[in-house]
Scaffold this motif. Structure first.
Motif, PDB file in Angstrom:
ATOM      1  N   TYR A  26      -9.014   3.145  -7.915  1.00 14.98           N
ATOM      2  CA  TYR A  26      -9.184   3.932  -6.695  1.00 14.98           C
ATOM      3  C   TYR A  26     -10.668   4.237  -6.471  1.00 14.98           C
ATOM      4  O   TYR A  26     -11.148   4.213  -5.345  1.00 14.98           O
ATOM      5  N   SER A  72       0.804  -1.223   0.000  1.00 17.42           N
ATOM      6  CA  SER A  72       0.000   0.000   0.000  1.00 17.42           C
ATOM      7  C   SER A  72       0.838   1.276   0.000  1.00 17.42           C
ATOM      8  O   SER A  72       0.331   2.340  -0.255  1.00 17.42           O
ATOM      9  N   LEU A  84     -10.585  11.064  -3.968  1.00 16.39           N
ATOM     10  CA  LEU A  84     -11.632  10.125  -4.358  1.00 16.39           C
ATOM     11  C   LEU A  84     -12.440   9.651  -3.148  1.00 16.39           C
ATOM     12  O   LEU A  84     -13.583   9.229  -3.296  1.00 16.39           O
ATOM     13  N   ASP A  85     -11.848   9.703  -1.966  1.00 19.20           N
ATOM     14  CA  ASP A  85     -12.585   9.326  -0.763  1.00 19.20           C
ATOM     15  C   ASP A  85     -13.621  10.368  -0.374  1.00 19.20           C
ATOM     16  O   ASP A  85     -14.545  10.074   0.372  1.00 19.20           O
ATOM     17  N   LYS A 129     -12.866   1.720  -4.647  1.00 17.65           N
ATOM     18  CA  LYS A 129     -12.823   1.646  -3.182  1.00 17.65           C
ATOM     19  C   LYS A 129     -13.710   2.691  -2.516  1.00 17.65           C
ATOM     20  O   LYS A 129     -13.837   2.701  -1.308  1.00 17.65           O
ATOM     21  N   THR A 130     -14.330   3.567  -3.299  1.00 12.27           N
ATOM     22  CA  THR A 130     -15.132   4.648  -2.738  1.00 12.27           C
ATOM     23  C   THR A 130     -16.617   4.291  -2.756  1.00 12.27           C
ATOM     24  O   THR A 130     -17.015   3.252  -3.283  1.00 12.27           O
ATOM     25  N   ILE A 189      -0.233  10.429  -5.682  1.00  7.85           N
ATOM     26  CA  ILE A 189      -1.160   9.299  -5.604  1.00  7.85           C
ATOM     27  C   ILE A 189      -1.985   9.382  -4.321  1.00  7.85           C
ATOM     28  O   ILE A 189      -3.192   9.139  -4.333  1.00  7.85           O
ATOM     29  N   ARG A 190      -1.346   9.741  -3.217  1.00  6.37           N
ATOM     30  CA  ARG A 190      -2.090   9.867  -1.957  1.00  6.37           C
ATOM     31  C   ARG A 190      -3.123  10.983  -2.039  1.00  6.37           C
ATOM     32  O   ARG A 190      -4.228  10.856  -1.522  1.00  6.37           O
ATOM     33  N   VAL A 250      -7.377   5.511 -12.061  1.00  9.91           N
ATOM     34  CA  VAL A 250      -8.420   6.124 -11.225  1.00  9.91           C
ATOM     35  C   VAL A 250      -9.587   5.167 -11.008  1.00  9.91           C
ATOM     36  O   VAL A 250     -10.191   5.163  -9.940  1.00  9.91           O
ATOM     37  N   SER A 291      -6.048   9.681  -4.253  1.00  7.54           N
ATOM     38  CA  SER A 291      -6.877   8.698  -3.538  1.00  7.54           C
ATOM     39  C   SER A 291      -7.637   9.347  -2.388  1.00  7.54           C
ATOM     40  O   SER A 291      -8.776   8.981  -2.119  1.00  7.54           O
TER      41      SER A 291
END
Length: 159
Positions: A124, A80, A97-98, A127-128, A90-91, A121, A94
């Motif tokens: 990522y 991860s 996207l959260d 995961k949302t 990237i962080r 994307v 992501s």
């Protein structure tokens, strides 16, 4: 000789397949189709965008199922931490996207401009809490604008 509606269907199908299995870029195909079918650049761009958005939505739904698998969870926890050079970017993506407020704009920019690539994307976004329908509509808008712009390129040279 194929009719234009058949060519649009083939464009949509090819966009769908390439969205799932990215073995070659579809952009040269879109440019070639637009050059051979004078005046059909916008429908070609929309067909390619529709195929791509549908394909990426299938990837999203599939990735959501895979994310729940226990072995994927273990693998993701080990790997991860992204590399430090691009890790900050990237962080941020992501983390954006959260947040529901940022998820749709990030997907739109990724679909329309390719920064960050939509192929990344989509995983990522899986995961949302973003619904697949919202993802599809935003990706459709972005990819349609992108492919329509590409399809209009031959008209700049062919007049």
């Amino acid at each position: 000789m194929l009719t234009v509606p058949v060519m649009l269907g083939v464009t949509m199908l090819l966009g769908f397949v390439v969205a799932i299995v990215p073995v070659f870029p579809i952009e040269p195909y879109v440019i070639g189709m637009a050059a051979t079918t004078h005046g059909w650049a916008i429908p070609i761009g929309l067909a390619a965008g529709l195929g791509q958005a549908a394909g990426k939505t299938v990837v999203l739904v599939g990735a959501r199922g895979a994310v729940k698998a226990a072995w994927i969870q273990r693998f993701a926890s080990r790997w991860s931490r992204p590399p430090t050079s691009s890790g900050r970017f990237i962080r941020r993506v992501s983390a954006g996207l959260d947040r529901p407020v940022w998820a749709a704009p990030i997907v739109f920019v990724a679909a329309g401009a390719g920064i960050p690539p939509l192929a990344i994307v989509v995983f990522y976004a899986a995961k949302t809490r973003m619904s697949w329908l919202l993802f599809f509509l935003v990706a459709l808008a972005g990819r349609s604008i992108y492919f329509t712009a590409i399809a209009l390129v031959p008209s700049l040279f062919l007049g």
